[in-house]
Design an enzyme around this catalytic site. Structure first.
Site, PDB file in Angstrom:
ATOM      1  N   HIS A  48       0.680  -1.239   0.071  1.00  0.00           N
ATOM      2  CA  HIS A  48       0.098  -0.065   0.072  1.00  0.00           C
ATOM      3  C   HIS A  48       0.848   1.177  -0.051  1.00  0.00           C
ATOM      4  O   HIS A  48       0.617   2.266  -0.909  1.00  0.00           O
ATOM      5  CB  HIS A  48      -0.945   0.223   1.240  1.00  0.00           C
ATOM      6  N   HIS A  72       4.411   6.639   5.544  1.00  0.00           N
ATOM      7  CA  HIS A  72       3.418   7.379   6.076  1.00  0.00           C
ATOM      8  C   HIS A  72       2.532   6.509   7.101  1.00  0.00           C
ATOM      9  O   HIS A  72       2.003   7.039   8.094  1.00  0.00           O
ATOM     10  CB  HIS A  72       2.399   8.037   5.081  1.00  0.00           C
ATOM     11  N   GLU A  76       1.969   4.702  12.743  1.00  0.00           N
ATOM     12  CA  GLU A  76       0.546   4.226  13.279  1.00  0.00           C
ATOM     13  C   GLU A  76       0.254   2.925  13.297  1.00  0.00           C
ATOM     14  O   GLU A  76      -0.319   2.336  14.131  1.00  0.00           O
ATOM     15  CB  GLU A  76      -0.469   4.559  12.241  1.00  0.00           C
ATOM     16  N   ASP A  77       1.046   2.127  12.366  1.00  0.00           N
ATOM     17  CA  ASP A  77       0.615   0.637  12.320  1.00  0.00           C
ATOM     18  C   ASP A  77       1.805  -0.299  12.491  1.00  0.00           C
ATOM     19  O   ASP A  77       1.814  -1.701  12.354  1.00  0.00           O
ATOM     20  CB  ASP A  77       0.170   0.588  10.772  1.00  0.00           C
ATOM     21  N   ASP A 139      -3.007   8.310  -0.415  1.00  0.00           N
ATOM     22  CA  ASP A 139      -3.316   7.613   0.395  1.00  0.00           C
ATOM     23  C   ASP A 139      -4.800   6.984   0.184  1.00  0.00           C
ATOM     24  O   ASP A 139      -5.025   6.025   0.204  1.00  0.00           O
ATOM     25  CB  ASP A 139      -2.967   8.101   1.924  1.00  0.00           C
ATOM     26  N   ASP A 260     -26.917  16.242 -21.704  1.00  0.00           N
ATOM     27  CA  ASP A 260     -25.613  16.471 -21.757  1.00  0.00           C
ATOM     28  C   ASP A 260     -24.764  15.396 -20.672  1.00  0.00           C
ATOM     29  O   ASP A 260     -24.268  15.672 -19.804  1.00  0.00           O
ATOM     30  CB  ASP A 260     -25.368  18.106 -20.958  1.00  0.00           C
TER      31      ASP A 260
END
Length: 702
Positions: A48, A72, A76-77, A139, A260
């Site tokens: 990812h 990034h 966090e992970d 992201d 349209d």
């Protein structure tokens, strides 16, 4: 997934001076940090961030931004820390990564609180460096491309709604229409799956029946321009299902009624050629009235420039949209800020608020929010709206939400102008402040001497900035009212205890109550967050166990009752003279052979009471009581209606109304209203005092 050398080669292709070692180290660190983690699709998790970095290489961003994209999710992970990122990759990459990283999950917070706090942190980060936004958008785009792998439907819908409400509008705000359209389309599939599938099927059938219409019409337009001596490149495309669905909803039309569904882009060499092409196209085919927009002479705030026109093709019996622009305009329209961020913001990432004032406005709006729900409401309101363009008397252009009023315009010019607004002229004519503005209006604001926005404005303003400012003013007025009330309550408690409130006494009391200062104590008392006993005990330890009794009365300290929890069969009345409401200090008096009457502690009638006194308190269950207020109003049409509207807007019910006095200029009304507490009443009084027709509004206690 991009391999390590492929990613580095992509960056080096457009930036030969890129730090190859930085990119390699970031790649290896991310792979090791994420280790065996898997995504919902079953792919290795590190695929990812690598794909996010690949998306950003298409935008030709610098090596530090690419490194941030690779890293990034590590904080966090994974077990990686901010200090580790700073040490290994430098403070600038660390700062970018921190800006993208969400706050740690706090279990005690609600979903709205988590989302609001993440949004607040994110917007503060992009206000200092816009590259944080570019990474976050890439992201989110990749997450949306793989959203279908998440099994839980409610989670997919939550992510899709957040994308539609927050991230797609952010992409539009910086002109990245490619990102915006793809995110909207992917979110639409999860939010309205049946509508998305139906429109896609109808587009397939239309394509089968009309053949290569897009290609044929493109050639027809290009041939026409070349026959007039104008070199141009023309491309066409079918509009996306979400764009079609939004038009169907806005115009209340069926798919068959829409004509349209195709759009064509004409790319020419320079600005004069744009207007030549416009004249040729509109001269050949009838223009649809009201469908022409000139974003070259008046660009959108995100820098978007183009000419838009819609024409009717006689042979095709269809209405098509034609966008005319130069090559540079087209690049900026596709990539927005990313197409020119380096020379606009500088390679060091200058503060975005300097180049994009809307970020500063959005930060002001968010900082004024009183709750997570209000923050999210304001953010969506500020970012996701139709637009109208209006002018000041000096010709300055302002972009406002679609249903904007002169009040919205005043706040867009300056917060102080909005607060002092008392009237407005539109195109030289005085108009009501709730008038809806239209494109091209010239607006002039009339200022008053006092900065006092009307709380009733909140009912018709369209911009988040105006709404937040009005709410902020009402909150401040309410706080002032409560503060004054709290000061009186504290003085009454001090008098009851027969003490002098010196600094030597107050300091320790505040410490016991864990409050910072006297103002906080007064506010807590006014809002009924502290009981009489708690304040007395803090001021004079032991005083709560020996409550002072009114002189000349036979008080019984052991007879405390709850007004809402009386022993069955014990009746009580609220004094009709002082009309106490929840939050007032109260006392009960039992008359001989009569019910208990509950009075406010400062009721005049207590001096004549000869019955037995009781200490009573308000119950904890929600209740309403009728309070009486006196309102002096200008004698003018609609004055009473404005009073009623303001009271209703604050969830109060009028149960009695008496005209006490009336003359040529003013009239005084006694109004009985049901309120939940003293704080509720203070809020209503503060709001009424801001109504233009009101001279004064006060509680009637005696």
């Amino acid at each position: 997934m991009l391999r390590q050398y492929e990613l580095v080669e992509r960056v080096k292709a457009y930036d030969p001076d890129a730090d190859e070692d930085l990119l390699n180290r970031a790649y290896v660190f991310s792979v090791k940090a994420h280790g065996s983690q898997l995504r919902a699709s079953g792919d290795p998790y590190f695929s990812h961030p690598i794909q996010v970095a690949g998306i950003l290489t298409d935008l030709k961003l610098d090596d530090q931004t690419i490194a941030c994209a690779i890293l990034h999710d590590t904080i966090e992970d994974t077990v990686a820390t901010q200090a580790e990122i700073d040490r290994l990759f430098g403070p600038e990459v660390g700062r970018l990564v921190d800006g993208v990283t969400k706050l740690s999950r706090i279990e005690t917070q609600t979903d709205n609180e988590r989302q609001a706090e993440n949004l607040r942190k994110f917007l503060l980060a992009i206000s200092n460096d816009i590259r944080v936004l570019l990474v976050k958008l890439a992201d989110r785009l990749h997450n949306m491309r793989t959203l279908h792998h998440i099994k839980k439907e409610d989670k997919r819908r939550r992510i899709a709604r957040e994308t539609m409400d927050i991230y797609a509008p952010l992409a539009e705000r910086i002109g990245m229409y490619g990102f915006m359209e793809e995110m909207q389309e992917l979110a639409f599939r999860h939010l309205e799956p049946e509508a998305s599938a139906t429109i896609s099927q109808r587009m397939d059938r239309l394509r089968e029946t009309t053949g290569a219409n897009v290609h044929r019409i493109s050639g027809q337009i290009e041939g026409l321009l070349r026959s007039k001596g104008l070199a141009a490149s023309v491309t066409g495309r079918e509009k996306r299902p979400y764009s079609i669905w939004r038009k169907m909803q806005a115009r209340q039309m069926s798919f068959e009624q829409l004509s349209d569904v195709m759009a064509f882009r004409v790319i020419v060499d320079d600005v004069p050629d744009c207007y030549r092409a416009l004249g040729i196209v509109n001269g050949r085919w009838p223009m649809v009235p009201g469908r022409f927009k000139d974003f070259i002479s008046t660009p959108k705030p995100n820098g978007y420039r183009s000419l838009h026109t819609s024409v009717l093709l006689g042979n095709e019996a269809a209405r098509i949209e034609v966008q005319i622009r130069t090559g540079l305009m087209h690049e900026e329209a596709e990539l927005g800020l990313a197409a020119h961020w380096a020379y606009k913001l500088g390679s060091e990432g200058a503060p975005a608020r300097e180049a994009y004032p809307w970020i500063e406005d959005l930060l002001d709006v968010l900082q004024d929010a009183a709750s997570p729900e209000e923050l999210l409401e304001n953010a969506r309101l500020a970012m996701f709206q139709d637009q109208v363009f209006v002018f000041t008397p000096k010709g300055e252009l302002y972009q406002l939400p679609g249903d904007a009023t002169p009040v919205d315009f005043a706040y867009a010019v300056h917060s102080d102008l909005g607060d002092a607004c008392v009237g407005a002229k539109v195109n030289g004519q005085v108009v009501p402040l709730r008038t809806r503005l239209v494109n091209g209006d010239q607006v002039e604001i009339m200022k008053g001497k006092v900065k006092a926005p009307d709380p009733a404005w909140e009912g018709f303003v369209a911009s988040a900035k105006a709404r937040a400012a009005i709410r902020r003013h009402v909150r401040h007025k309410r706080r002032e009212e409560l503060q004054a009330m709290g000061a009186k309550l504290l003085d009454a408690e001090v008098a009851r205890l027969r003490i002098s409130l010196s600094d030597e006494l107050l300091g320790p009391a505040l410490g016991r109550l864990k409050l910072p200062d006297r103002a906080a104590l007064e506010l807590a008392m006014a809002e009924n967050r502290l009981t009489d006993d708690e304040v007395a005990e803090a001021l004079v330890p032991g005083a709560a166990a020996r409550p002072a009794r009114p002189q000349g009365r036979h008080a019984r300290a052991d007879a405390a009752i709850s007004i809402e929890g009386l022993t069955p069969g014990v009746g009580f009345l609220l004094c009709d003279h002082c009309r106490p409401v929840p939050g007032d200090r109260i006392v009960g008096v039992r008359a001989p052979d009569g019910p208990i009457c509950v009075h406010a502690i400062d009721c005049d009638e207590l001096a004549d009471e000869s019955g037995e006194w009781f200490e009573v308190r308000w119950g904890t269950e929600a209740a309403v009581a009728a309070a009486r207020i006196a309102v002096v109003v200008h004698n003018q049409p609609g004055a009473l209606a404005s009073l009623a509207a303001s009271i209703a807007a604050h969830n109060a019910n009028i149960v009695g109304l008496t005209l006490k006095h009336r003359d040529r200029e003013f009239h005084t009304d006694l109004i009985d209203i049901e309120v939940e507490s003293v704080a509720h009443l203070a809020t209503i009084l503060a709001a009424l005092r801001q109504v233009k027709a009101v001279v004064s509004a006060d509680r009637v206690r005696q």
